[in-house]
Design an enzyme around this catalytic site. Structure first.
Site, PDB file in Angstrom:
ATOM      1  CG  HIS A   1       6.955 -15.959  13.056  1.00 25.73           C
ATOM      2  ND1 HIS A   1       5.729 -16.290  12.508  1.00 25.73           N
ATOM      3  CD2 HIS A   1       7.142 -14.637  12.778  1.00 25.73           C
ATOM      4  CE1 HIS A   1       5.215 -15.228  11.914  1.00 25.73           C
ATOM      5  NE2 HIS A   1       6.047 -14.214  12.062  1.00 25.73           N
TER       6      HIS A   1
ATOM      7  CG  HIS B   1       9.172 -11.039   6.628  1.00 22.23           C
ATOM      8  ND1 HIS B   1       7.897 -10.577   6.902  1.00 22.23           N
ATOM      9  CD2 HIS B   1       9.086 -11.707   5.444  1.00 22.23           C
ATOM     10  CE1 HIS B   1       7.089 -10.959   5.913  1.00 22.23           C
ATOM     11  NE2 HIS B   1       7.783 -11.644   5.027  1.00 22.23           N
TER      12      HIS B   1
ATOM     13  CE  LYS C   1       0.641 -12.475  11.744  1.00 25.33           C
ATOM     14  NZ  LYS C   1       2.010 -12.602  12.249  1.00 25.33           N
ATOM     15  CG  ASP C   2      -6.071 -14.308   7.308  1.00 19.27           C
ATOM     16  OD1 ASP C   2      -7.195 -14.756   7.602  1.00 19.27           O
ATOM     17  OD2 ASP C   2      -5.488 -14.564   6.233  1.00 19.27           O
TER      18      ASP C   2
END
Length: 146
Positions: free
Chosen positions: A38, A139, A66-67
């Site tokens: 990220h 996350h 990865k979606d």
């Protein structure tokens, strides 16, 4: 004994704290995975290629495709600060950034000849992240686009 002036002592203290922070960060696999998936500051220039396709491939998120994935184009220290003063409690264990950050979100359109094809959207927005007990981002909450 070496005598240090005020500025020299402050510089030495700052350097030592940076070394400690980088050592702690590198010993946290969940935080390292968060950064790999990220963090992209400054934004990588992928001349002649589409940003999402190139970045998802480089960062190992194309087997399987990865979606959805977002890359934050802000200094790592700004992202980490969301776990402290730079963010507010949102719900559960999530923190909402106080400031809007530059983010590129990549959404899977499909595959072509075994390659993932992505749609990219770059803009300024607040982000939601989860932090571990030590205050490190671990996350990125993709389901909320603010």
């Amino acid at each position: 004994m070496i005598s240090l002036r005020g500025n020299e002592a402050l510089l030495l203290l700052l350097l030592a704290s940076c070394l400690i922070v980088s050592r702690v960060s590198s010993q946290n696999p969940r935080h390292e995975k968060f950064l790999r998936q990220h963090s992209d500051f400054p934004r990588t220039n992928v001349a002649g290629q589409d940003y999402c396709g190139a970045m998802m491939l480089r960062r190992g998120m194309t087997r399987p495709c990865k979606d959805t994935n977002s890359f934050v184009h802000a200094p790592r220290s700004d992202i980490k600060d969301i776990c402290n003063r730079g963010g507010t409690h949102y719900r559960r264990a999530l923190r909402l950034s106080r400031a809007q950050l530059s983010v590129t979100t990549c959404k899977l359109q499909g595959t072509s000849r075994g390659q993932c094809r992505y749609w990219a959207h770059t803009g300024q927005r607040h982000i939601l992240i989860g932090c571990d007990a030590s205050g490190w981002p671990v996350h990125f909450e993709e389901s909320n686009f603010m």
